[in-house]
Design an enzyme around this catalytic site. Structure first.
Site, mmCIF file in Angstrom:
data_model
loop_
_atom_site.group_PDB
_atom_site.id
_atom_site.type_symbol
_atom_site.label_atom_id
_atom_site.label_comp_id
_atom_site.label_asym_id
_atom_site.label_seq_id
_atom_site.Cartn_x
_atom_site.Cartn_y
_atom_site.Cartn_z
ATOM 1 N N HIS A 55 39.333 54.132 115.869
ATOM 2 C CA HIS A 55 39.775 54.987 114.627
ATOM 3 C C HIS A 55 38.814 54.479 113.321
ATOM 4 O O HIS A 55 38.183 53.504 113.540
ATOM 5 C CB HIS A 55 40.952 54.994 114.221
ATOM 6 N N HIS A 57 39.644 53.120 110.346
ATOM 7 C CA HIS A 57 39.922 52.270 109.383
ATOM 8 C C HIS A 57 38.831 51.157 109.285
ATOM 9 O O HIS A 57 38.296 50.667 110.481
ATOM 10 C CB HIS A 57 41.290 51.627 109.653
ATOM 11 N N ASP A 59 38.702 48.051 109.126
ATOM 12 C CA ASP A 59 38.725 46.601 109.934
ATOM 13 C C ASP A 59 38.390 47.057 111.424
ATOM 14 O O ASP A 59 38.638 46.005 112.212
ATOM 15 C CB ASP A 59 40.132 46.069 109.645
ATOM 16 N N HIS A 60 38.074 48.173 111.661
ATOM 17 C CA HIS A 60 37.529 48.581 113.051
ATOM 18 C C HIS A 60 36.240 49.004 113.157
ATOM 19 O O HIS A 60 35.659 49.058 114.091
ATOM 20 C CB HIS A 60 38.626 49.689 113.505
ATOM 21 N N HIS A 113 48.826 56.733 114.108
ATOM 22 C CA HIS A 113 48.339 56.013 113.373
ATOM 23 C C HIS A 113 47.358 56.499 112.191
ATOM 24 O O HIS A 113 47.503 56.537 111.243
ATOM 25 C CB HIS A 113 47.747 54.784 114.171
ATOM 26 N N ASP A 132 44.719 50.733 117.257
ATOM 27 C CA ASP A 132 46.102 50.418 116.561
ATOM 28 C C ASP A 132 47.191 51.129 117.127
ATOM 29 O O ASP A 132 48.083 51.762 116.298
ATOM 30 C CB ASP A 132 45.821 50.590 114.818
ATOM 31 N N HIS A 170 45.130 44.208 117.263
ATOM 32 C CA HIS A 170 45.640 43.055 116.439
ATOM 33 C C HIS A 170 46.439 42.174 116.920
ATOM 34 O O HIS A 170 47.263 42.405 117.828
ATOM 35 C CB HIS A 170 46.284 43.499 115.198
#
Ligand code: ZN
Ligand code: FE
Length: 254
Positions: A55, A57, A59-60, A113, A132, A170
């Site tokens: 996805h 975001h 942090d990905h 998410h 996530d 995570h």
């Protein structure tokens, strides 16, 4: 068998390198950062074929651009995220299949998410890279999707082979476990799991991967039919969506 390299970055993000010795092909899932990935590839002499994003975001995906510049790999992500994934190349949708060497990768759409969230299931080795959507004893927050969507996504993952290894994005396990036991204090499998997790974390070891089977036994978000959970929530006999919605609401403020 594929080789899986698990790197912990940014305190609690996992990045996965997936390598097939036979073909020499390599993929990386959700590169939050570029440097350690490039370093590892160079060290091993591996060629990167794909970045697999679950996805959009940051942090990905934040490593996408630099990794692509340095390796000429292709960036794969959900088609509907074409505008918000950096360096997007190949759009995938639910049910799509492609290969890393001879290993078949099946794409499953898992909105909740985010709306464009997808997961990657490596059929032969039963490996699930679920970003996530599903966490060990937890699930992602609903930033874009509805509880109905997320519950349907989790139900899809629940139906994968029980021995499937769950590689989530995570290390949130301990916090998730504290919530899980608070809503289902009499779940023995959960108690046992929390003990194992405590030992792993005290040795600074990852609690990931888990398995689908373990998640079904311990993850409250996959256990909306548990009497004990329903009782804790004051929702005995309620439908799955109501129980899931209440669980997610409570976890958000736990
Ligand atoms: Zn996210
Ligand atoms: Fe994340």
């Amino acid at each position: 068998m594929l080789k899986i390299i698990q790197l912990l970055v940014l305190s609690d993000n996992y990045i996965y390198l997936i390598h097939d010795d036979a073909s020499g092909e390599t993929a990386v899932v959700d590169p939050a950062v570029a440097e350690p990935i490039l370093g590892y590839l160079a060290e091993q002499g591996w060629q990167l074929k794909y970045i697999l994003n679950t996805h959009h975001h940051l942090d990905h995906v934040e490593g996408n651009s630099v990794i692509k510049q340095k390796t000429a790999c292709k960036v794969v992500a959900g088609q509907t995220d074409s505008q918000r994934i950096p360096d997007f190349d190949i759009g995938v949708t639910d049910g799509d299949e492609f290969f890393l060497g001879q290993y078949k990768i099946r794409v499953l759409a898992t909105p909740g998410h985010t709306l464009g969230h997808v997961v990657y299931f490596f059929e032969q080795d039963e490996l699930l890279f679920c970003g996530d959507t599903l966490f060990v004893m937890g699930c992602g927050r609903l930033f874009e999707g509805s509880p109905e969507q997320m519950l349907a996504s989790l139900t899809t993952l629940k139906a994968l082979p029980s021995t499937t290894k769950v590689y989530c994005a995570h290390e949130y396990t301990q916090a998730n476990g504290r919530f899980a036991i608070s809503v289902e204090p009499d779940n023995l499998a959960l108690r046992e799991k929390l003990q194992r997790v405590a030992v792993l974390r005290s040795n600074n070891e990852p609690t990931v991967p888990s398995t689908i089977q373990e998640e079904i036994a311990t993850n409250p978000f996959l256990r909306t039919d548990s009497f004990s959970i329903q009782k804790s929530l004051g929702l005995v006999g309620a439908n799955a969506v109501s129980v899931f919605t209440e669980l997610r609401k409570r976890k958000d403020v736990f």
